[in-house]
Write an enzyme that holds these catalytic residues in place. Structure first.
Site, PDB file in Angstrom:
ATOM      1  CG  ASP A   1      -1.654   1.401   1.798  1.00  0.00           C
ATOM      2  OD1 ASP A   1      -2.317   1.611   0.699  1.00  0.00           O
ATOM      3  OD2 ASP A   1      -1.113   2.514   2.754  1.00  0.00           O
ATOM      4  CB  ALA A   2       0.907   4.198  -2.251  1.00  0.00           C
ATOM      5  CE1 TYR A   3      -0.329   8.887  -1.413  1.00  0.00           C
ATOM      6  CE2 TYR A   3      -1.760   7.177  -2.209  1.00  0.00           C
ATOM      7  CZ  TYR A   3      -0.590   8.905  -1.832  1.00  0.00           C
ATOM      8  OH  TYR A   3      -0.646   9.256  -3.469  1.00  0.00           O
TER       9      TYR A   3
ATOM     10  NE  ARG B   1      -4.650   7.168   5.462  1.00  0.00           N
ATOM     11  CZ  ARG B   1      -4.354   6.882   4.790  1.00  0.00           C
ATOM     12  NH1 ARG B   1      -4.662   7.616   3.054  1.00  0.00           N
ATOM     13  NH2 ARG B   1      -4.483   5.410   4.940  1.00  0.00           N
TER      14      ARG B   1
ATOM     15  CB  SER C   1      -2.381   2.711  -4.112  1.00  0.00           C
ATOM     16  OG  SER C   1      -2.251   4.127  -3.195  1.00  0.00           O
ATOM     17  CG  ASN C   2      -7.802   3.505  -2.145  1.00  0.00           C
ATOM     18  OD1 ASN C   2      -8.315   2.411  -2.562  1.00  0.00           O
ATOM     19  ND2 ASN C   2      -8.113   3.889  -0.812  1.00  0.00           N
TER      20      ASN C   2
END
Length: 229
Positions: free
Chosen positions: A9-11, A45, A122-123
């Protein structure tokens, strides 16, 4: 059997999502959030995620940059800063330059040296992810950067995780999926991936019926775990 790929995942996993508010708060012109920036970062977030889930449920998809802007607008409004256009623009600009967590480059380099394919799932929109990867200087350490925009729905929809098995032509249990979001790790485990939850905050596990295979305080040991599978 050896894993085919280690997917991140990224964030919140590779990139520090609180950094935008933290950096903005350190600038004299943004004194309005000098003390309240942690709350702002948390609200931003949380709303970003909530809006992504609700849009996935209702089928009213917008890309992650639109969701990110909407989440920030809510967070600013909650602090009585709705009309501070300069602060809003500064925070949004900083979101395109999120730093990676300190261990990220070495972890990705070690996976690459071990011959394990790496990618982001990722989203984030393609433009957001491209900016984040370049800002962090890790573009040469990833085999692919996969955005949910390829299927037009956010995590935890199963068709998002299916993007990985399609891209790497592999079985579900040949993927190690790494996320700092407990709900994301749970959904990936339910899909059939091996999972590592990066629990930086020491939070309780989500009660979603699919516990992570590994729970870790950071990413440092991911190369050893991936190599041992």
């Amino acid at each position: 059997m050896p894993i085919a790929a280690c997917i991140f995942d990224a964030y919140g996993t590779l990139f520090d999502v609180a950094a935008a508010a933290r950096e903005a708060a350190a600038q004299p012109e943004n004194a309005a959030i000098a003390e309240s920036w942690p709350r702002l970062a948390t609200d931003w977030r949380q709303k970003q995620l909530e809006y992504s889930w609700l849009r996935a449920i209702t089928g009213e998809h917008r890309d992650f940059w639109a969701v990110t802007r909407d989440g920030l607008d809510w967070a600013l409004d909650a602090q009585g800063l709705r009309g501070d256009a300069d602060l809003r623009e500064r925070l949004l600009a900083l979101y395109w330059q999120l730093p990676a967590y300190p261990e990220v480059p070495e972890v990705l380099a070690r996976l690459q040296a071990a011959g394990i394919a790496t990618a982001i799932l990722s989203n984030g929109s393609p433009a957001m992810l491209d900016a984040a990867v370049r800002s962090a200087g890790v573009e040469t350490l990833l085999d692919d950067v996969i955005s949910v925009e390829r299927v037009g729905i956010f995590k935890p929809a199963p068709q998002v995780y299916e993007l990985v098995t399609t891209r790497f032509s592999c079985a579900r249990d040949a993927v190690l999926f790494v996320s700092a979001n407990g709900w994301d790790a749970a959904a990936a485990a339910g899909f059939g991936f091996l999972t590592a939850w990066i629990n930086r905050a020491g939070a309780p596990q989500d009660r979603l019926g699919h516990p992570p295979h590994e729970e870790l305080p950071d990413l440092a040991t991911i190369p050893e775990i991936a190599s041992a599978l």
